[in-house]
Design a protein around this motif. Structure first.
Motif, mmCIF file in Angstrom:
data_model
loop_
_atom_site.group_PDB
_atom_site.id
_atom_site.type_symbol
_atom_site.label_atom_id
_atom_site.label_comp_id
_atom_site.label_asym_id
_atom_site.label_seq_id
_atom_site.Cartn_x
_atom_site.Cartn_y
_atom_site.Cartn_z
ATOM 1 N N ALA A 30 0.823 -1.204 0.000
ATOM 2 C CA ALA A 30 0.000 0.000 0.000
ATOM 3 C C ALA A 30 0.862 1.262 0.000
ATOM 4 N N ASN A 31 2.114 1.140 0.455
ATOM 5 C CA ASN A 31 3.001 2.303 0.528
ATOM 6 C C ASN A 31 3.874 2.461 -0.711
ATOM 7 N N VAL A 32 3.732 1.569 -1.686
ATOM 8 C CA VAL A 32 4.555 1.621 -2.888
ATOM 9 C C VAL A 32 3.848 2.476 -3.940
ATOM 10 N N LYS A 33 4.505 3.558 -4.349
ATOM 11 C CA LYS A 33 3.942 4.450 -5.363
ATOM 12 C C LYS A 33 4.509 4.083 -6.724
ATOM 13 N N ILE A 34 3.640 3.950 -7.697
ATOM 14 C CA ILE A 34 4.080 3.627 -9.054
ATOM 15 C C ILE A 34 4.390 4.933 -9.783
ATOM 16 N N PRO A 35 5.641 5.119 -10.210
ATOM 17 C CA PRO A 35 6.005 6.380 -10.892
ATOM 18 C C PRO A 35 5.292 6.529 -12.230
ATOM 19 N N ASN A 36 5.094 7.756 -12.633
ATOM 20 C CA ASN A 36 4.534 8.039 -13.961
ATOM 21 C C ASN A 36 5.561 7.707 -15.038
ATOM 22 N N PRO A 37 5.128 7.337 -16.222
ATOM 23 C CA PRO A 37 6.076 7.018 -17.310
ATOM 24 C C PRO A 37 6.728 8.282 -17.863
ATOM 25 N N ILE A 38 7.982 8.159 -18.307
ATOM 26 C CA ILE A 38 8.661 9.278 -18.969
ATOM 27 C C ILE A 38 8.366 9.191 -20.465
ATOM 28 N N GLN A 39 8.619 10.277 -21.182
ATOM 29 C CA GLN A 39 8.313 10.305 -22.608
ATOM 30 C C GLN A 39 9.547 10.535 -23.477
#
Length: 665
Positions: free
Chosen positions: A241-250
């Motif tokens: 629950a504490n693991v944040k999924i980073p946004n993808p780079i472009q």
């Protein structure tokens, strides 16, 4: 005390049972004294008979001595080398007589084995059974070291050897696994504490990426080959629950703007933009998180884990000169894939980082020499890796970044024991990356065992699918038609065509290679039976276009990156549908188109249903005969299942296999 030394043994009896001459004489004397001292009326007692030794046991325990179908009494006779006869007519107060004949020591051994079997330990102070002489790896106290006039009692021996009271003659000392596990954990904790901390986080999120809305992120992933990202075991792990999924780079710059040397290497390669899996993988891996990347081959998975690995190595607080082994370990299923990864690593020169590829078939001496000079990256196949670790040439306790490349293929090839054995010595707080083209149960189990809160990145679909840049053609043929069709294909090849022909057997590859050579057709071949130098030369020849035909087994179905392969020809249909997908993936790479031709015969009917799904998913033409083949196979399976159910209902075994079972049409 009498020591058990090699020159004191007299090989009597069977198996691993040996008897000292001196102790045997003592046993004879002591046994004689004990027999004379016994009182009639005990449940178990013995007397001398002119025809041998007679002992009495409780009649209710005779069955234990006989065993099922007489198996136990035969075993006792084999071990003791004495003849054992049960006389049910000679009974006394509920006891049955057993007559033992043979040599004196053989009689004594048989008597002691019987007493042990029926559970009477009153005479165990004279036992010379195989327990006392077993050649197991016991401590010295477990061996028979008696004084000249004294035999240890059963209680003393059990206490010293920690044997169970109900132990059979072949039982070994009890072992407390809980204590062993605790000691092992303490040892590992102490070991890892000496290795220093690991630095994992090297990601600087670009403001543009950080400001992306959830809708923007979802749209980008959808438009880039349907990227799917999730926590693998989020329903089972509260910590997730504490693991944040980073946004993808472009863009490359959004991932590596703080690492100009990496950016310079990327520019040298001439890449325009990151591939879909790289867009999502780099933020995850640079953030120090474990990741599972699932995508078809040729989608840029190697570079996805390689560039973060280079940054990881250079960013560690412990200097490289202080390390006793590599920081990065990359495990691959085949020599070809391992060498290809090494080649990819060699394209990027970053801060003097050195790599070595260790694999079976290569020069072990040369590989050891490179390892001993010091490397930061080791790319290895599981067998050779274990070899060098066991030889203490390669120290994997310094590994802080672990990659299991093509994990599904490694499991298919039976490498799971070697993988698990190696990971015992790799520190548990490492960063772990796993790549796979599919997501079977074995890969899930491995991930759950060795990864911490991994983030899963799918590119495409979890469903098995072939690349859509390949036109797939299926031909239903008889076995004898295959060679003619292949030769026809060769005669129609264009000047720029290049083909890999897949076979099910190595011998067929060699046969056809010889036939083509006699006909003046220039080709190369690759399979697991060829020398490594020949395999490497075959790949070099097809890549350089010196030859345009490569005959291969499934050794070449994964990890071989030849961008200009125009055709794949499946002379033999693969053993499973997953391998079909990987074979097809050898063409249509790097944005190019390709064509796959597959020959199917009657014996391939079990693959028809799975093949139909793949063809339909890729909008390919499905032959009508393939649908019929799938229907016949399903009907045949239902019939066999019904026959088994009927057999169980009538209490019979499964039906005998008919000689017509292979005639499926």
């Amino acid at each position: 005390m009498s020591n058990w030394r090699g020159n004191d043994f007299d090989g009597q009896g069977s198996g691993n049972t040996y008897y000292s001459r001196r102790d045997r004489r003592e046993s004879d004397n002591q046994s004689s004294r004990n027999r004379n001292n016994r009182q009639h009326g005990d449940n178990n007692f013995a007397s001398n008979d002119q025809n041998g030794l007679v002992i009495y046991i409780n009649s209710s325990k005779v069955g234990k001595v006989v065993g099922k179908g007489g198996s136990k009494i035969r075993e006792l006779q084999d071990i003791s080398q004495a003849s054992i006869q049960i006389d049910r007519n000679k009974c006394d107060d509920g006891n049955t007589a057993i007559t033992i004949t043979g040599e004196t020591e053989a009689q004594e051994r048989a008597k002691q084995l019987i007493e042990k079997l029926v559970g009477d330990d009153r005479y165990s102070n004279q036992r010379d059974t195989e327990n006392n002489y077993a050649t197991h790896n016991h401590t010295k106290s477990n061996y028979s070291t008696y004084s000249d006039n004294h035999y240890q009692t059963s209680g003393e021996r059990n206490e010293e050897c920690n044997w169970s009271a109900n132990a059979t003659p072949c039982d070994v000392a009890a072992f407390d696994w809980n204590i062993a596990a605790k000691q092992y954990d303490e040892y590992k904790t102490k070991l890892w504490s000496t290795k220093g901390p690991i630095k994992k986080e090297f990601y600087f999120e670009d403001p543009t990426i950080a400001s992306m809305s959830e809708e923007d992120v979802a749209k980008f992933r959808r438009e880039n080959n349907k990227i799917e990202v999730k926590l693998v075991f989020d329903q089972e792990q509260d910590a997730s629950a504490n693991v944040k999924i980073p946004n993808p780079i472009q863009t490359f710059d959004q991932a590596f703007s703080h690492y100009p040397d990496i950016m310079e290497e990327i520019r040298k390669q001439g890449f325009e933009k990151p591939s879909p899996i790289q867009c999502q993988s780099w933020p995850i891996l640079l953030s120090g998180k474990d990741m599972i990347g699932i995508a078809q081959t040729g989608t840029g998975k190697t570079l996805a884990f390689l560039l973060p690995a280079l940054i990881h190595i250079d960013g560690q607080e412990t200097s490289r000169s202080e390390q006793t082994g590599p920081n990065v370990l990359i495990m691959a299923p085949t020599r070809e894939l391992a060498l290809q990864i090494e080649k990819e690593v060699g394209k990027y020169k970053y801060r003097g980082i050195k790599a070595v590829c260790v694999y079976g078939g290569g020069s072990r001496k040369d590989q050891i020499s490179i390892v001993e000079r010091g490397v930061e990256i080791v790319i290895a196949t599981p067998g050779r890796l274990n070899d060098l670790v066991q030889a203490k040439v390669l120290d994997v306790t310094c590994v802080t970044y672990l990659v299991l490349d093509e994990a599904d293929r490694m499991l298919d090839m039976g490498f799971e024991p070697q993988i698990r054995k190696t990971l015992i010595d790799v520190r548990p707080d490492r960063q772990t990356v796993m790549t796979s083209a599919t997501w079977p149960q074995g890969v899930r189990r491995l991930a759950q065992s060795y990864m911490k809160d991994p983030i899963q990145v799918f590119v495409g679909s979890l469903d098995l699918a072939a690349v859509h840049t390949v036109t797939q053609k299926i031909f239903m043929v008889d076995e004898e038609e295959k060679t003619e069709m292949l030769e026809s294909f060769f005669s129609e090849m264009g000047p720029d065509d290049k083909v890999i022909v897949f076979f099910g057997k190595k011998c067929r590859v060699d046969e056809l290679s010889s036939e083509l050579a006699l006909k003046g057709v220039n080709c190369q071949s690759i399979h697991g039976g060829r020398d490594q130098s020949d395999r490497e030369q075959a790949l070099a020849d097809i890549k350089s276009s010196y030859v345009r035909i490569l005959l291969a087994t499934d050794v070449a179905s994964r990890g071989i990156d030849i961008e200009d392969i125009t055709h794949v020809f499946n002379y033999d249909f693969p053993h499973d549908i997953e391998e079909y997908v990987h074979r097809v993936g050898r063409t249509g790479r790097a944005g190019r188109t390709g064509e796959s031709i597959s020959l199917m015969t009657r014996k391939d009917w079990s693959h028809a249903k799975g093949l139909i799904s793949i063809l339909e998913e890729a909008s390919q033409e499905v032959p009508e005969e393939l649908y019929k083949m799938a229907e016949r196979y399903e009907h045949w399976k239902e019939k066999k299942a019904q026959e088994k159910d009927d057999a169980r209902s009538y209490g019979r075994g499964p039906p005998r296999r008919s000689r017509y079972d292979n005639d499926r049409f």
